[in-house]
Write a protein that holds these residues in place. Sequence first.
Motif, short mmCIF file in Angstrom:
data_model
loop_
_atom_site.label_atom_id
_atom_site.label_comp_id
_atom_site.label_asym_id
_atom_site.label_seq_id
_atom_site.Cartn_x
_atom_site.Cartn_y
_atom_site.Cartn_z
N GLU A 73 18.14 41.36 65.07
CA GLU A 73 18.38 40.02 64.29
C GLU A 73 19.12 39.39 65.04
O GLU A 73 19.55 37.89 64.73
CB GLU A 73 18.93 40.69 63.43
CG GLU A 73 17.96 41.68 62.79
CD GLU A 73 19.06 42.58 61.51
OE1 GLU A 73 20.17 41.90 61.10
OE2 GLU A 73 18.48 42.79 60.03
N ARG A 74 19.88 39.92 66.35
CA ARG A 74 20.73 38.81 66.80
C ARG A 74 20.44 38.33 67.65
O ARG A 74 19.69 38.75 68.71
CB ARG A 74 21.98 39.73 67.44
CG ARG A 74 23.16 39.27 68.22
CD ARG A 74 23.79 38.47 66.73
NE ARG A 74 25.44 38.19 68.31
CZ ARG A 74 25.64 36.98 68.17
NH1 ARG A 74 24.62 36.38 68.32
NH2 ARG A 74 27.01 36.17 68.65
N THR A 75 21.05 37.06 68.56
CA THR A 75 20.26 36.24 68.87
C THR A 75 21.45 35.49 69.87
O THR A 75 22.74 35.21 69.63
CB THR A 75 19.38 34.34 68.28
OG1 THR A 75 20.07 33.33 67.77
CG2 THR A 75 18.58 35.21 67.77
N GLN A 76 20.95 35.41 71.29
CA GLN A 76 22.00 34.81 72.04
C GLN A 76 21.15 33.76 72.99
O GLN A 76 19.90 34.80 73.35
CB GLN A 76 22.56 36.09 72.61
CG GLN A 76 23.91 35.61 73.73
CD GLN A 76 24.91 34.59 72.83
OE1 GLN A 76 24.71 33.55 73.06
NE2 GLN A 76 26.36 35.82 72.04
N PHE A 77 21.79 33.20 73.75
CA PHE A 77 21.24 31.85 74.65
C PHE A 77 19.46 31.58 73.73
O PHE A 77 18.36 32.21 74.82
CB PHE A 77 20.95 32.76 76.09
CG PHE A 77 22.20 33.34 76.58
CD1 PHE A 77 22.94 31.80 76.88
CD2 PHE A 77 22.61 34.52 76.74
CE1 PHE A 77 24.00 32.58 77.34
CE2 PHE A 77 23.92 35.04 77.04
CZ PHE A 77 24.89 33.96 77.72
N GLY A 126 17.55 41.70 71.86
CA GLY A 126 16.60 42.92 72.11
C GLY A 126 15.66 42.24 73.36
O GLY A 126 15.00 43.88 73.75
N ALA A 127 15.76 41.18 73.74
CA ALA A 127 14.68 40.46 74.74
C ALA A 127 15.36 41.08 76.49
O ALA A 127 14.92 41.25 77.46
CB ALA A 127 14.56 39.55 74.74
N GLY A 169 27.77 44.74 70.11
CA GLY A 169 28.99 43.93 70.80
C GLY A 169 30.44 43.91 70.48
O GLY A 169 30.88 44.86 69.49
N GLY A 170 31.36 43.53 70.23
CA GLY A 170 32.51 43.06 69.30
C GLY A 170 32.76 42.61 68.34
O GLY A 170 33.65 43.77 67.84
#
Length: 294
Positions: free
Chosen positions: A189-193, A198-199, A256-257
């Motif tokens: 669920e969590r996206t970044q960049f 999970g990728a 993460g945080g």
Amino acid sequence: MDFQLTEDQRALRGGVRELLEGRFDAAALRGAADSKAPALDRALWRELGDAGFFSLRVPEAQGGVGLGLEEAVLVFEEAGRALLPGPLVATFLAARDVEGAAQGATVVTAVSGGLVPWLEEADVVRGDVSGAVALRSVDPLTPLHRVSGDGGEGGEGGGAAAEADLLYAAEQLGSAGRTCDMAVRYARERTQFGQAIGAFQAVKHLCAQMLVRTEVARAAVYAASVTGDAQEIAGAKLLADDAAVRGARDCLQVHGGMGFTWEADVHLHLKRAWVRAGLGQSAARAEEELAAAL
């Protein structure tokens, strides 16, 4: 030999999970954790008794369910998954000989590894608790007292101690499975960049390691429930303690945080895993027992 769960065992596990999801869901867990002082939900305790949770291993001739240690492990795995609070193991083991324990009307606790959980809420205490000193428990849902020694007369001794260790291991296994699921879900669920975290290889490795530790512990706990061997139980608890503690830590890292905040449930699993690891046979004693058997 068929190592798969039977249809009845799967139904039992599903029924317990459904009961706990309906009666002790995420909102109830947070409500209990956020309270100023932990209090045992007596109504829930009686509901567990009515559902046969505590009387699972009591013979049918005595009004119990009449199932075995294998089924008890499945039930306690679900309790660990839900972070169900209370002296579940001690009450379960007392169901045959303490009046009201099987029905959830009597709450029983016991000295275990020098610790006594839920001492002030218990109706019956097994073991010598003279001189018990209240501790500031790291787990907000498990009040603790410490006593000298590791059990004493009336505590979890002999075969009951081994069975208690296995049930603690089953709870740890449930917690490890839950934190693994939590980490995988958050990683999706969590996206970044611009993509799900999970990728990323580092997150994949954390999740994979959590799954491996959980499944290795599951095999050991399930096998020990079939054999009842004290050495296999010692090994199962070592593996389950490790899977629960390290799994919660890795789950926290995946979050993460956010994982460090009070609002996240991750820290509750880590704190409970720490407490359970201190109950029953210590890791050092289990390691010595296994080493002596080699």
